[in-house]
Design a protein around this motif. Sequence first.
Motif, PDB file in Angstrom:
ATOM      1  N   SER A   1       0.851  -1.193   0.000  1.00 46.23           N
ATOM      2  CA  SER A   1       0.000   0.000   0.000  1.00 46.23           C
ATOM      3  C   SER A   1       0.884   1.239   0.000  1.00 46.23           C
ATOM      4  N   ALA A   2       0.467   2.256  -0.742  1.00 43.77           N
ATOM      5  CA  ALA A   2       1.242   3.493  -0.818  1.00 43.77           C
ATOM      6  C   ALA A   2       1.297   4.200   0.528  1.00 43.77           C
ATOM      7  N   THR A   3       0.361   3.869   1.449  1.00 42.44           N
ATOM      8  CA  THR A   3       0.357   4.524   2.755  1.00 42.44           C
ATOM      9  C   THR A   3       1.397   3.939   3.688  1.00 42.44           C
ATOM     10  N   GLU A   4       1.957   2.762   3.355  1.00 49.33           N
ATOM     11  CA  GLU A   4       2.964   2.153   4.206  1.00 49.33           C
ATOM     12  C   GLU A   4       4.314   2.827   3.980  1.00 49.33           C
ATOM     13  N   THR A   5       5.133   2.798   5.025  1.00 51.96           N
ATOM     14  CA  THR A   5       6.480   3.326   4.901  1.00 51.96           C
ATOM     15  C   THR A   5       7.282   2.436   3.972  1.00 51.96           C
ATOM     16  N   PRO A   6       7.872   2.987   2.908  1.00 50.94           N
ATOM     17  CA  PRO A   6       8.635   2.133   2.001  1.00 50.94           C
ATOM     18  C   PRO A   6       9.893   1.606   2.669  1.00 50.94           C
ATOM     19  N   THR A   7      10.407   0.518   2.143  1.00 50.72           N
ATOM     20  CA  THR A   7      11.677  -0.004   2.622  1.00 50.72           C
ATOM     21  C   THR A   7      12.756   1.040   2.407  1.00 50.72           C
ATOM     22  N   PRO A   8      13.619   1.276   3.397  1.00 53.37           N
ATOM     23  CA  PRO A   8      14.708   2.239   3.192  1.00 53.37           C
ATOM     24  C   PRO A   8      15.527   1.883   1.958  1.00 53.37           C
ATOM     25  N   ALA A   9      16.051   2.890   1.290  1.00 51.19           N
ATOM     26  CA  ALA A   9      16.901   2.663   0.131  1.00 51.19           C
ATOM     27  C   ALA A   9      18.133   1.878   0.556  1.00 51.19           C
ATOM     28  N   PRO A  10      18.714   1.115  -0.364  1.00 46.24           N
ATOM     29  CA  PRO A  10      19.890   0.295  -0.013  1.00 46.24           C
ATOM     30  C   PRO A  10      20.994   1.092   0.660  1.00 46.24           C
ATOM     31  N   LEU A  11      21.279   2.293   0.185  1.00 45.63           N
ATOM     32  CA  LEU A  11      22.344   3.089   0.798  1.00 45.63           C
ATOM     33  C   LEU A  11      21.979   3.491   2.223  1.00 45.63           C
TER      34      LEU A  11
ATOM     35  N   LEU B   1      26.233  -6.489   2.582  1.00 44.63           N
ATOM     36  CA  LEU B   1      25.384  -6.888   1.464  1.00 44.63           C
ATOM     37  C   LEU B   1      24.340  -7.910   1.899  1.00 44.63           C
ATOM     38  N   ASN B   2      24.733  -8.884   2.703  1.00 42.78           N
ATOM     39  CA  ASN B   2      23.783  -9.874   3.205  1.00 42.78           C
ATOM     40  C   ASN B   2      22.697  -9.220   4.040  1.00 42.78           C
ATOM     41  N   PHE B   3      23.083  -8.285   4.893  1.00 41.24           N
ATOM     42  CA  PHE B   3      22.120  -7.584   5.736  1.00 41.24           C
ATOM     43  C   PHE B   3      21.104  -6.824   4.885  1.00 41.24           C
ATOM     44  N   VAL B   4      21.587  -6.046   3.933  1.00 42.90           N
ATOM     45  CA  VAL B   4      20.683  -5.280   3.059  1.00 42.90           C
ATOM     46  C   VAL B   4      19.775  -6.225   2.280  1.00 42.90           C
ATOM     47  N   ALA B   5      20.337  -7.318   1.777  1.00 41.01           N
ATOM     48  CA  ALA B   5      19.542  -8.278   1.012  1.00 41.01           C
ATOM     49  C   ALA B   5      18.425  -8.867   1.859  1.00 41.01           C
ATOM     50  N   LEU B   6      18.738  -9.281   3.077  1.00 35.00           N
ATOM     51  CA  LEU B   6      17.736  -9.947   3.913  1.00 35.00           C
ATOM     52  C   LEU B   6      16.649  -8.987   4.373  1.00 35.00           C
ATOM     53  N   VAL B   7      17.030  -7.796   4.825  1.00 35.54           N
ATOM     54  CA  VAL B   7      16.011  -6.841   5.278  1.00 35.54           C
ATOM     55  C   VAL B   7      15.074  -6.478   4.128  1.00 35.54           C
ATOM     56  N   THR B   8      15.643  -6.214   2.968  1.00 39.78           N
ATOM     57  CA  THR B   8      14.822  -5.823   1.819  1.00 39.78           C
ATOM     58  C   THR B   8      13.904  -6.952   1.377  1.00 39.78           C
ATOM     59  N   ALA B   9      14.439  -8.166   1.301  1.00 38.50           N
ATOM     60  CA  ALA B   9      13.626  -9.301   0.866  1.00 38.50           C
ATOM     61  C   ALA B   9      12.509  -9.601   1.859  1.00 38.50           C
ATOM     62  N   LEU B  10      12.832  -9.593   3.135  1.00 35.56           N
ATOM     63  CA  LEU B  10      11.821  -9.904   4.143  1.00 35.56           C
ATOM     64  C   LEU B  10      10.710  -8.856   4.150  1.00 35.56           C
ATOM     65  N   ASP B  11      11.078  -7.598   3.968  1.00 34.34           N
ATOM     66  CA  ASP B  11      10.041  -6.563   3.937  1.00 34.34           C
ATOM     67  C   ASP B  11       9.166  -6.695   2.697  1.00 34.34           C
ATOM     68  N   ALA B  12       9.761  -7.052   1.565  1.00 32.19           N
ATOM     69  CA  ALA B  12       8.959  -7.242   0.351  1.00 32.19           C
ATOM     70  C   ALA B  12       7.974  -8.380   0.512  1.00 32.19           C
ATOM     71  N   ILE B  13       8.367  -9.416   1.246  1.00 29.86           N
ATOM     72  CA  ILE B  13       7.445 -10.522   1.521  1.00 29.86           C
ATOM     73  C   ILE B  13       6.365 -10.059   2.490  1.00 29.86           C
ATOM     74  N   ALA B  14       6.754  -9.311   3.515  1.00 33.38           N
ATOM     75  CA  ALA B  14       5.792  -8.849   4.516  1.00 33.38           C
ATOM     76  C   ALA B  14       4.721  -7.961   3.901  1.00 33.38           C
TER      77      ALA B  14
END
Length: 469
Positions: free
Chosen positions: A24-34, A303-316
């Motif tokens: 949903s656009a109202t949710e806080t987006p995942t932080p950018a990789p940087l 890189l592993n940390f960024v990958a896991l946080v981003t992937a898990l949030d996309a699933i959530a």
Amino acid sequence: MTRRISLAAALAGALTATGCGSFSATETPTPAPLELAKVWDAERVSPRVSPLVDHAEVTRRLEALRRRDGRFFTVEEIGRSVEGRSINHVTVGSGPFKVLLWSQMHGDEPTATSALFDLFEYLYRHRTEDPAARILDALTLHAVPMLNPDGAEKFTRRNAQGIDVNRDALLLQTPEGRALKALRDRLNPRLGFNLHNQNLRTSVGRPPKPAAISLLSVAYDEARTINEGRQLTRQVCVVIRDALEPLVAGQIGRYAEDFEVRAFGDNLTKWGTPIVLIETGPWARDAAQSRSPEDFDGPLIRLNFVALVTALDAIATGSVAKADPERYASLPVNESRNFFITIRGVSIVTGTGIPPFTGDIGLVATRRVKVENGTRELQIPMAVEDIGDLRTTGALETIYATGLTAAPLFDEKLKVGETVDLPDKFPGTITIGAPAAIVLLRPSGSRYVVERVIPDDYIKTTVDARGTR
């Protein structure tokens, strides 16, 4: 195209049915990789040199999680290794979508073990903020840091029986494999992350670059059939690719998709838990960067940390269903065209009596852990792998040596800037398979000035698991 759309729709429905809503656009987006990388830089708890982490350090960290908040982190022992070391399972989160993550199935592949502790730290510190809050609400994470503690203790691939645990999914002759299988069967997770390291020669693309990360949507049959589970893992890989490309452009590859009938990832996918394989590879450095062994791990843990946080949030959030799986298929397959160090365009004195000639020297390296008096020491021995025209290969470090002379190291006490004469006889050689003991010299009249000695600070470091010398 019709089949792909229907699979994506089915995936979106499955995520919604298990408690993971559509984005949903109202949710806080995942932080950018940087931004996530900066968070990791500020808050990491992982050790500076992952290979030096032993089972005792892992259990100390797990006990610290338990003491910190026994309701937030649940830690249980799910088995014992061949030599009697505990195999532990950490649970965090309360959502209906179960995710299984395990690291160090191969004892000499340690990077993700460190990354998991950084993930735990992030989720706890930011538990009331998105994206951590929605990961915890939508998912329940089940992690096994260091599945093969006996192999980790000796820094070897196999367990104490000499068995590759990742080839024991069918016979289940290893207690480590039995523990993982039993946990999967008890939980029946909807998704899994199999976390590994690939060797330092792994490359990707043309010209070859070090493959910092390789991804795989694990197959469950020889035909590499794409069902809903594999569609999900392909899309998770796309999410990870998109997150990491700003950090390591051109250094993300695709692991070979061949079905391996004995492997855990392939069989877990077959049993109903589709698996994403993350293979952490080598990290390139430029001439301005330190060559300390400590620099091998930090960027890769990040890189592993960024990958896991981003992937898990996309699933959530369910936004993973929007990822185009064709971006997974377009990832270049990784290869082994990478050297640890390449010395380019150098005049080579082999030490065998033949006249000098101009060419490139490719050096390879392995990482070993030696234990002396209770102290773990990382060693990085190097050897000459190739000589000649190596322009079609890559390297973690390239030394451009036009105008220099490479000779066998004839005095271990040589210092950069020292003026020397070449000896009549050398103690070693620059030949294929020889240990890398090389001095780079700049001609200065009838003598030479030492430009660099190899190996230098690559050879070893003594650092405890907390990063303290």
